[in-house]
Motif scaffolding. Structure first.
Motif, mmCIF file in Angstrom:
data_model
loop_
_atom_site.group_PDB
_atom_site.id
_atom_site.type_symbol
_atom_site.label_atom_id
_atom_site.label_comp_id
_atom_site.label_asym_id
_atom_site.label_seq_id
_atom_site.Cartn_x
_atom_site.Cartn_y
_atom_site.Cartn_z
ATOM 1 N N ASN B 12 19.584 54.084 67.735
ATOM 2 C CA ASN B 12 21.046 53.724 67.118
ATOM 3 C C ASN B 12 22.119 53.885 68.047
ATOM 4 O OD1 ASN B 12 23.583 53.299 65.636
ATOM 5 N ND2 ASN B 12 22.726 54.562 64.060
ATOM 6 N N VAL B 13 22.700 53.110 69.156
ATOM 7 C CA VAL B 13 23.665 53.021 70.112
ATOM 8 C C VAL B 13 24.780 53.553 69.448
ATOM 9 C CG1 VAL B 13 24.748 51.968 71.904
ATOM 10 C CG2 VAL B 13 22.490 51.336 71.198
ATOM 11 N N GLU B 14 25.332 52.945 68.205
ATOM 12 C CA GLU B 14 26.572 53.688 67.786
ATOM 13 C C GLU B 14 26.461 54.968 67.469
ATOM 14 O OE1 GLU B 14 29.378 51.983 66.992
ATOM 15 O OE2 GLU B 14 28.907 50.037 67.787
ATOM 16 N N ALA B 15 25.495 55.533 67.063
ATOM 17 C CA ALA B 15 25.456 57.064 66.816
ATOM 18 C C ALA B 15 25.631 57.873 67.959
ATOM 19 C CB ALA B 15 24.087 57.344 66.359
ATOM 20 N N LEU B 16 25.090 57.427 68.907
ATOM 21 C CA LEU B 16 25.387 58.327 70.341
ATOM 22 C C LEU B 16 26.762 58.254 70.859
ATOM 23 C CD1 LEU B 16 22.054 57.874 70.451
ATOM 24 C CD2 LEU B 16 22.356 58.473 72.935
ATOM 25 N N ILE B 17 27.420 56.923 70.591
ATOM 26 C CA ILE B 17 28.817 56.725 71.145
ATOM 27 C C ILE B 17 29.766 57.545 70.255
ATOM 28 C CG2 ILE B 17 30.749 55.160 71.060
ATOM 29 C CD1 ILE B 17 28.648 53.051 71.940
ATOM 30 N N SER B 18 29.496 57.535 68.820
ATOM 31 C CA SER B 18 30.206 58.492 68.015
ATOM 32 C C SER B 18 30.003 60.097 68.370
ATOM 33 C CB SER B 18 29.731 58.213 66.626
ATOM 34 O OG SER B 18 29.978 57.178 66.074
ATOM 35 N N TYR B 19 28.939 60.245 68.641
ATOM 36 C CA TYR B 19 28.519 61.786 69.230
ATOM 37 C C TYR B 19 29.369 62.087 70.369
ATOM 38 C CZ TYR B 19 26.470 66.215 70.296
ATOM 39 O OH TYR B 19 26.270 67.377 70.935
ATOM 40 N N VAL B 20 29.698 61.100 71.299
ATOM 41 C CA VAL B 20 29.998 61.718 72.564
ATOM 42 C C VAL B 20 31.648 61.407 72.410
ATOM 43 C CG1 VAL B 20 28.208 61.295 74.093
ATOM 44 C CG2 VAL B 20 29.781 59.512 73.934
ATOM 45 N N SER B 21 32.193 60.722 71.364
ATOM 46 C CA SER B 21 33.747 60.451 71.554
ATOM 47 C C SER B 21 34.296 61.601 71.192
ATOM 48 C CB SER B 21 33.997 59.567 69.950
ATOM 49 O OG SER B 21 33.347 58.148 70.183
ATOM 50 N N SER B 22 35.572 61.546 71.608
ATOM 51 C CA SER B 22 36.418 63.010 71.834
ATOM 52 C C SER B 22 37.747 62.542 72.231
ATOM 53 C CB SER B 22 35.877 64.038 72.678
ATOM 54 O OG SER B 22 36.689 64.255 73.886
ATOM 55 N N PRO B 23 38.689 63.313 71.562
ATOM 56 C CA PRO B 23 40.236 63.006 72.176
ATOM 57 C C PRO B 23 40.497 63.395 73.556
ATOM 58 C CG PRO B 23 40.149 64.473 70.144
ATOM 59 C CD PRO B 23 38.704 64.526 70.662
ATOM 60 N N GLN B 24 39.496 64.212 74.155
ATOM 61 C CA GLN B 24 39.785 64.202 75.525
ATOM 62 C C GLN B 24 39.310 63.197 76.411
ATOM 63 O OE1 GLN B 24 38.443 67.132 73.574
ATOM 64 N NE2 GLN B 24 40.742 67.602 73.536
ATOM 65 N N ALA B 25 38.451 62.403 75.799
ATOM 66 C CA ALA B 25 37.880 61.431 76.619
ATOM 67 C C ALA B 25 38.654 60.166 76.830
ATOM 68 C CB ALA B 25 36.343 60.774 75.915
ATOM 69 N N GLY B 26 38.823 59.605 78.247
ATOM 70 C CA GLY B 26 39.479 58.432 78.612
ATOM 71 C C GLY B 26 38.421 57.310 78.749
ATOM 72 N N ALA B 27 37.046 57.571 78.857
ATOM 73 C CA ALA B 27 36.026 56.511 78.993
ATOM 74 C C ALA B 27 34.874 56.898 78.366
ATOM 75 C CB ALA B 27 35.987 56.313 80.502
ATOM 76 N N ILE B 28 34.157 55.907 77.792
ATOM 77 C CA ILE B 28 32.994 56.121 77.324
ATOM 78 C C ILE B 28 31.735 55.021 78.308
ATOM 79 C CG2 ILE B 28 31.114 56.023 75.452
ATOM 80 C CD1 ILE B 28 33.462 56.941 73.510
ATOM 81 N N ASN B 29 30.899 55.531 78.625
ATOM 82 C CA ASN B 29 29.703 54.365 79.297
ATOM 83 C C ASN B 29 28.655 54.819 78.786
ATOM 84 O OD1 ASN B 29 28.258 53.303 81.540
ATOM 85 N ND2 ASN B 29 30.222 53.575 82.507
ATOM 86 N N THR B 30 27.963 53.700 78.523
ATOM 87 C CA THR B 30 26.557 53.759 77.913
ATOM 88 C C THR B 30 25.581 52.987 78.815
ATOM 89 O OG1 THR B 30 27.047 51.802 76.696
ATOM 90 C CG2 THR B 30 27.365 53.825 75.408
ATOM 91 N N PHE B 31 24.357 53.425 78.656
ATOM 92 C CA PHE B 31 23.337 52.768 79.490
ATOM 93 C C PHE B 31 22.218 52.524 78.418
ATOM 94 C CE2 PHE B 31 18.999 52.561 81.239
ATOM 95 C CZ PHE B 31 19.009 51.688 82.271
ATOM 96 N N ILE B 32 21.627 51.371 78.452
ATOM 97 C CA ILE B 32 20.646 50.687 77.458
ATOM 98 C C ILE B 32 19.417 50.270 78.083
ATOM 99 C CG2 ILE B 32 20.286 49.311 75.458
ATOM 100 C CD1 ILE B 32 23.270 49.471 74.571
ATOM 101 N N GLY B 33 18.465 50.910 78.104
ATOM 102 C CA GLY B 33 17.045 50.324 78.689
ATOM 103 C C GLY B 33 16.296 49.613 77.953
ATOM 104 N N THR B 34 16.022 48.663 78.069
ATOM 105 C CA THR B 34 15.245 47.563 77.247
ATOM 106 C C THR B 34 13.995 47.418 77.818
ATOM 107 O OG1 THR B 34 16.389 45.621 78.174
ATOM 108 C CG2 THR B 34 17.465 46.513 76.264
ATOM 109 N N VAL B 35 13.032 46.699 77.235
ATOM 110 C CA VAL B 35 11.616 46.415 77.401
ATOM 111 C C VAL B 35 11.616 44.897 78.208
ATOM 112 C CG1 VAL B 35 9.127 45.885 76.866
ATOM 113 C CG2 VAL B 35 10.515 47.735 75.761
ATOM 114 N N ARG B 36 11.484 44.831 79.490
ATOM 115 C CA ARG B 36 11.543 43.560 80.164
ATOM 116 C C ARG B 36 10.174 42.817 79.895
ATOM 117 N NH1 ARG B 36 12.635 45.790 84.916
ATOM 118 N NH2 ARG B 36 10.630 46.360 85.267
#
Lengths: 78, 149
Positions: B12-36
């Motif tokens: 669940n990508v959204e759950a990880l984004i929510s977890y790292v969200s914070s008032p101190q953050a100015g950027a959120i970067n995600t990496f999603i590895g998928t099956v090729r």
């Protein structure tokens, strides 16, 4: 007792995921010899990393009674 | 949520984004590895991932600690899926938040490279014409000290 865990290709070649041996103060080399004798997986073991109690260790470490030794083929996660 | 987890469930990508969200953050970067599907001329039908779960979760946590030491003020979460995965399924998600954007890219890149070095997870390719355990993806055959750095 020492628990030995095998993963991935190693597990398939040996035909089992876990081996238990009654021993204390043995070297990783001794365990490799035993696994080679029992399963013939010696050459695969050479490319493996070793973890004792879930931490990477060097091959020179001595394994004690109660430890868990894992042989880890080169990893391919991600 | 456990920020460093190995799971058989869809990620669940959204759950990880929510977890790292914070008032101190100015950027959120995600990496999603998928099956090729295609690697060279080989066509993958599905992949199977296996892990030494308790150690793998410890190693993910270690990567998190390394990231926070290198880029202070970072929040990070990493989830890796195991079991059978189909083409385009998500195998790994990394979310990183940092005060400024440059560090978020660097930290995210660092985390995925470290996963490929030190986390005990293995991938088995199931092709049209056979199977193959994927070895070291770094193509560094030996390590000086007999363990990943």
């Amino acid at each position: 007792m020492i628990s030995i865990l095998l993963f991935a290709q190693l597990q398939e070649e040996a035909g089992c995921s876990e081996v238990e041996i009654e021993a204390d103060a043995v070297s990783i080399a001794d365990i490799k010899t035993l696994l080679q004798t029992k399963y013939g997986i010696g050459s695969l073991l050479e490319s493996c990393f070793v973890a004792v109690n879930e931490e990477y260790v060097e091959d020179t470490v001595v394994v004690k009674n109660g430890d868990t030794v894992a042989f880890l083929p080169p990893v391919s996660g991600g | 949520m456990n920020p460093f987890a190995i799971t058989t469930l869809p990620l669940n990508v959204e759950a990880l984004i929510s977890y790292v969200s914070s008032p101190q953050a100015g950027a959120i970067n995600t990496f999603i590895g998928t099956v090729r599907e295609l690697t060279g001329e080989k066509k993958t039908i599905y992949l199977k991932y296996e892990a030494y779960v308790p150690m793998a979760e410890k190693q993910l946590k270690k990567i998190g600690t390394e990231v926070q030491e290198k880029w202070p003020g970072t929040r990070i979460a990493i989830h890796h899926r195991i079991g059978s995965l189909a083409i385009s399924d998500i195998a790994v998600v990394i979310a990183v938040s940092t005060p400024h954007r440059a560090a978020s890219f660097e930290a995210c890149r660092y985390a995925i490279e470290r996963i490929k070095e030190i986390v005990p997870i293995w991938k088995k390719e199931h092709w049209e014409d056979g199977t193959f355990w994927v070895g070291n993806q770094q193509e560094t055959i030996s390590y000086e000290k007999g363990e990943p750095k």
